[in-house]
Scaffold this motif. Structure first.
Motif, PDB file in Angstrom:
ATOM      1  N   ARG A  18      69.374 -38.516  21.000  1.00 25.64           N
ATOM      2  CA  ARG A  18      69.514 -38.470  22.454  1.00 25.64           C
ATOM      3  C   ARG A  18      68.160 -38.663  23.143  1.00 25.64           C
ATOM      4  NH1 ARG A  18      73.622 -34.219  23.978  1.00 25.64           N
ATOM      5  NH2 ARG A  18      72.896 -33.730  21.941  1.00 25.64           N
ATOM      6  N   ALA A  19      68.034 -39.763  23.905  1.00 29.66           N
ATOM      7  CA  ALA A  19      66.756 -40.070  24.571  1.00 29.66           C
ATOM      8  C   ALA A  19      66.894 -41.342  25.387  1.00 29.66           C
ATOM      9  CB  ALA A  19      65.652 -40.265  23.528  1.00 29.66           C
ATOM     10  N   LEU A  20      65.945 -41.553  26.276  1.00 30.61           N
ATOM     11  CA  LEU A  20      65.768 -42.833  26.954  1.00 30.61           C
ATOM     12  C   LEU A  20      64.701 -43.582  26.170  1.00 30.61           C
ATOM     13  CD1 LEU A  20      66.940 -40.997  29.374  1.00 30.61           C
ATOM     14  CD2 LEU A  20      65.918 -42.749  30.818  1.00 30.61           C
ATOM     15  N   VAL A  21      65.065 -44.743  25.628  1.00 32.99           N
ATOM     16  CA  VAL A  21      64.143 -45.544  24.827  1.00 32.99           C
ATOM     17  C   VAL A  21      63.743 -46.763  25.649  1.00 32.99           C
ATOM     18  CG1 VAL A  21      63.866 -46.844  22.681  1.00 32.99           C
ATOM     19  CG2 VAL A  21      65.279 -44.759  22.708  1.00 32.99           C
ATOM     20  N   GLU A  22      62.468 -46.844  26.012  1.00 30.71           N
ATOM     21  CA  GLU A  22      62.039 -47.971  26.845  1.00 30.71           C
ATOM     22  C   GLU A  22      61.994 -49.252  26.021  1.00 30.71           C
ATOM     23  OE1 GLU A  22      58.934 -49.343  30.298  1.00 30.71           O
ATOM     24  OE2 GLU A  22      58.509 -47.479  29.210  1.00 30.71           O
ATOM     25  N   ILE A  23      62.612 -50.310  26.563  1.00 36.45           N
ATOM     26  CA  ILE A  23      62.664 -51.610  25.887  1.00 36.45           C
ATOM     27  C   ILE A  23      62.061 -52.711  26.758  1.00 36.45           C
ATOM     28  CG2 ILE A  23      64.615 -50.992  24.408  1.00 36.45           C
ATOM     29  CD1 ILE A  23      66.447 -52.561  26.352  1.00 36.45           C
ATOM     30  N   THR A  24      61.324 -52.326  27.797  1.00 39.70           N
ATOM     31  CA  THR A  24      60.772 -53.305  28.741  1.00 39.70           C
ATOM     32  C   THR A  24      59.926 -54.364  28.046  1.00 39.70           C
ATOM     33  OG1 THR A  24      60.691 -51.523  30.377  1.00 39.70           O
ATOM     34  CG2 THR A  24      59.542 -53.569  30.932  1.00 39.70           C
ATOM     35  N   ARG A  25      58.988 -53.948  27.199  1.00 39.81           N
ATOM     36  CA  ARG A  25      58.092 -54.914  26.529  1.00 39.81           C
ATOM     37  C   ARG A  25      58.857 -55.913  25.673  1.00 39.81           C
ATOM     38  NH1 ARG A  25      53.498 -50.883  24.611  1.00 39.81           N
ATOM     39  NH2 ARG A  25      52.570 -50.541  26.645  1.00 39.81           N
ATOM     40  N   SER A  51      73.876 -46.655  26.597  1.00 38.99           N
ATOM     41  CA  SER A  51      73.956 -47.407  27.845  1.00 38.99           C
ATOM     42  C   SER A  51      72.587 -47.942  28.231  1.00 38.99           C
ATOM     43  CB  SER A  51      74.524 -46.517  28.952  1.00 38.99           C
ATOM     44  OG  SER A  51      73.742 -45.353  29.125  1.00 38.99           O
ATOM     45  N   LEU A  52      72.531 -48.596  29.387  1.00 41.99           N
ATOM     46  CA  LEU A  52      71.295 -49.196  29.884  1.00 41.99           C
ATOM     47  C   LEU A  52      70.989 -48.675  31.282  1.00 41.99           C
ATOM     48  CD1 LEU A  52      71.978 -52.910  28.869  1.00 41.99           C
ATOM     49  CD2 LEU A  52      70.371 -51.338  27.761  1.00 41.99           C
ATOM     50  N   ALA A  53      69.704 -48.635  31.611  1.00 40.83           N
ATOM     51  CA  ALA A  53      69.297 -48.223  32.954  1.00 40.83           C
ATOM     52  C   ALA A  53      67.923 -48.795  33.269  1.00 40.83           C
ATOM     53  CB  ALA A  53      69.249 -46.702  33.073  1.00 40.83           C
ATOM     54  N   ILE A  54      67.677 -48.975  34.553  1.00 41.44           N
ATOM     55  CA  ILE A  54      66.330 -49.246  35.042  1.00 41.44           C
ATOM     56  C   ILE A  54      65.885 -47.947  35.691  1.00 41.44           C
ATOM     57  CG2 ILE A  54      64.941 -50.526  36.706  1.00 41.44           C
ATOM     58  CD1 ILE A  54      66.812 -52.913  36.235  1.00 41.44           C
ATOM     59  N   GLN A  55      64.733 -47.442  35.255  1.00 42.82           N
ATOM     60  CA  GLN A  55      64.289 -46.137  35.714  1.00 42.82           C
ATOM     61  C   GLN A  55      62.772 -46.080  35.725  1.00 42.82           C
ATOM     62  OE1 GLN A  55      64.481 -43.320  37.607  1.00 42.82           O
ATOM     63  NE2 GLN A  55      66.611 -43.654  36.992  1.00 42.82           N
ATOM     64  N   GLU A  56      62.230 -45.054  36.341  1.00 45.19           N
ATOM     65  CA  GLU A  56      60.776 -44.879  36.401  1.00 45.19           C
ATOM     66  C   GLU A  56      60.182 -44.813  35.002  1.00 45.19           C
ATOM     67  OE1 GLU A  56      57.489 -41.542  37.572  1.00 45.19           O
ATOM     68  OE2 GLU A  56      59.262 -41.666  38.837  1.00 45.19           O
ATOM     69  N   ALA A  61      58.329 -36.833  32.388  1.00 38.02           N
ATOM     70  CA  ALA A  61      59.281 -35.780  32.768  1.00 38.02           C
ATOM     71  C   ALA A  61      60.577 -36.357  33.323  1.00 38.02           C
ATOM     72  CB  ALA A  61      58.638 -34.844  33.800  1.00 38.02           C
ATOM     73  N   VAL A  62      60.523 -37.561  33.890  1.00 36.94           N
ATOM     74  CA  VAL A  62      61.730 -38.188  34.436  1.00 36.94           C
ATOM     75  C   VAL A  62      62.763 -38.381  33.328  1.00 36.94           C
ATOM     76  CG1 VAL A  62      62.671 -40.293  35.474  1.00 36.94           C
ATOM     77  CG2 VAL A  62      60.554 -39.296  36.365  1.00 36.94           C
ATOM     78  N   LYS A  63      62.321 -38.899  32.175  1.00 38.79           N
ATOM     79  CA  LYS A  63      63.251 -39.117  31.058  1.00 38.79           C
ATOM     80  C   LYS A  63      63.875 -37.793  30.612  1.00 38.79           C
ATOM     81  CE  LYS A  63      60.343 -41.290  28.374  1.00 38.79           C
ATOM     82  NZ  LYS A  63      59.759 -42.095  27.294  1.00 38.79           N
ATOM     83  N   HIS A  64      63.076 -36.768  30.490  1.00 35.60           N
ATOM     84  CA  HIS A  64      63.566 -35.448  30.072  1.00 35.60           C
ATOM     85  C   HIS A  64      64.580 -34.911  31.078  1.00 35.60           C
ATOM     86  CE1 HIS A  64      63.536 -31.414  28.416  1.00 35.60           C
ATOM     87  NE2 HIS A  64      63.325 -30.969  29.647  1.00 35.60           N
ATOM     88  N   ASP A  65      64.252 -34.995  32.367  1.00 37.04           N
ATOM     89  CA  ASP A  65      65.156 -34.495  33.407  1.00 37.04           C
ATOM     90  C   ASP A  65      66.476 -35.259  33.437  1.00 37.04           C
ATOM     91  OD1 ASP A  65      63.337 -32.560  34.168  1.00 37.04           O
ATOM     92  OD2 ASP A  65      62.570 -33.692  35.887  1.00 37.04           O
ATOM     93  N   LEU A  66      66.422 -36.571  33.210  1.00 39.90           N
ATOM     94  CA  LEU A  66      67.656 -37.365  33.209  1.00 39.90           C
ATOM     95  C   LEU A  66      68.557 -36.997  32.034  1.00 39.90           C
ATOM     96  CD1 LEU A  66      66.244 -40.817  34.318  1.00 39.90           C
ATOM     97  CD2 LEU A  66      67.793 -39.342  35.612  1.00 39.90           C
ATOM     98  N   VAL A  67      67.974 -36.810  30.843  1.00 40.15           N
ATOM     99  CA  VAL A  67      68.769 -36.402  29.683  1.00 40.15           C
ATOM    100  C   VAL A  67      69.395 -35.030  29.942  1.00 40.15           C
ATOM    101  CG1 VAL A  67      68.643 -35.728  27.244  1.00 40.15           C
ATOM    102  CG2 VAL A  67      67.525 -37.827  28.010  1.00 40.15           C
ATOM    103  N   GLU A 124      70.269 -43.487  24.604  1.00 37.07           N
ATOM    104  CA  GLU A 124      71.048 -43.030  23.453  1.00 37.07           C
ATOM    105  C   GLU A 124      71.682 -41.697  23.840  1.00 37.07           C
ATOM    106  OE1 GLU A 124      73.158 -42.735  20.671  1.00 37.07           O
ATOM    107  OE2 GLU A 124      71.703 -44.265  20.038  1.00 37.07           O
ATOM    108  N   HIS A 125      73.019 -41.636  23.764  1.00 41.19           N
ATOM    109  CA  HIS A 125      73.729 -40.429  24.167  1.00 41.19           C
ATOM    110  C   HIS A 125      74.160 -39.564  22.980  1.00 41.19           C
ATOM    111  CE1 HIS A 125      73.727 -41.844  28.245  1.00 41.19           C
ATOM    112  NE2 HIS A 125      74.349 -42.948  27.896  1.00 41.19           N
ATOM    113  N   ARG A 126      73.980 -40.052  21.762  1.00 42.99           N
ATOM    114  CA  ARG A 126      74.351 -39.270  20.571  1.00 42.99           C
ATOM    115  C   ARG A 126      73.132 -38.520  20.048  1.00 42.99           C
ATOM    116  NH1 ARG A 126      79.176 -40.794  17.947  1.00 42.99           N
ATOM    117  NH2 ARG A 126      78.921 -38.714  17.094  1.00 42.99           N
ATOM    118  N   ARG A 127      73.369 -37.430  19.325  1.00 45.20           N
ATOM    119  CA  ARG A 127      72.267 -36.628  18.775  1.00 45.20           C
ATOM    120  C   ARG A 127      71.566 -37.304  17.611  1.00 45.20           C
ATOM    121  NH1 ARG A 127      74.865 -31.647  17.010  1.00 45.20           N
ATOM    122  NH2 ARG A 127      76.741 -32.086  18.180  1.00 45.20           N
TER     123      ARG A 127
END
Length: 141
Positions: A18-25, A51-56, A61-67, A124-127
């Motif tokens: 479970r996390a936001l994984v940045e794929i921008t590069r 899923s996918l998102a565009i985020q800061e 801390a933004v990623k942690h708060d969103l999860v 990623e929404h799974r553990r």
């Protein structure tokens, strides 16, 4: 007038759980390889529990708060009828439905039209860790 072209690709994204994984590069590198100036990039997550998102992309801390927020919206301790793959499966489906599986980003002057603090994320929404796939389609000139 430039002739329109299209390109497709597949990006493989390992996740830690479970996390936001940045794929921008990775996305920007693929777009650069297509040598187009103007167009539209579509990204599509090929999963029902990611899923996918565009985020800061500046403050971690933004990623942690969103999860954390997503966990409150779709908690694992709720009694779901669908629990075939464990207690995190149905909450993952709900989170993917809420956040979406596709993005469209304009290409302007050979660059994605992202804002200064915007990054592209696979959520990623799974553990457990997974290997996720994002399909890319660029239409442009």
């Amino acid at each position: 007038m430039a002739e329109f072209r299209q390109a497709t690709g597949l990006l493989s994204v390992p996740t830690p759980g479970r996390a936001l994984v940045e794929i921008t590069r990775e996305v920007m590198s693929w777009v650069g390889d297509q040598v187009m100036d103007e167009g539209l990039l579509t990204l599509f997550c090929r999963h029902t529990s990611a899923s996918l998102a565009i985020q800061e992309n500046a403050a971690p801390a933004v990623k942690h708060d969103l999860v954390d927020w997503l966990d409150r919206i779709a908690p694992e301790d709720h009694r779901y009828a669908h629990d075939d793959e464990g207690p995190d499966d149905m909450p993952a489906h709900i989170k993917a439905m809420l956040t979406g599986v596709s993005l469209a980003i304009p290409l302007m002057g050979g660059r994605l039209a992202l804002g200064t603090w915007q990054g592209i994320y696979l959520i990623e929404h799974r553990r457990a860790p997974h290997e996720r796939q994002v399909a890319l389609h660029l239409l442009g000139a």
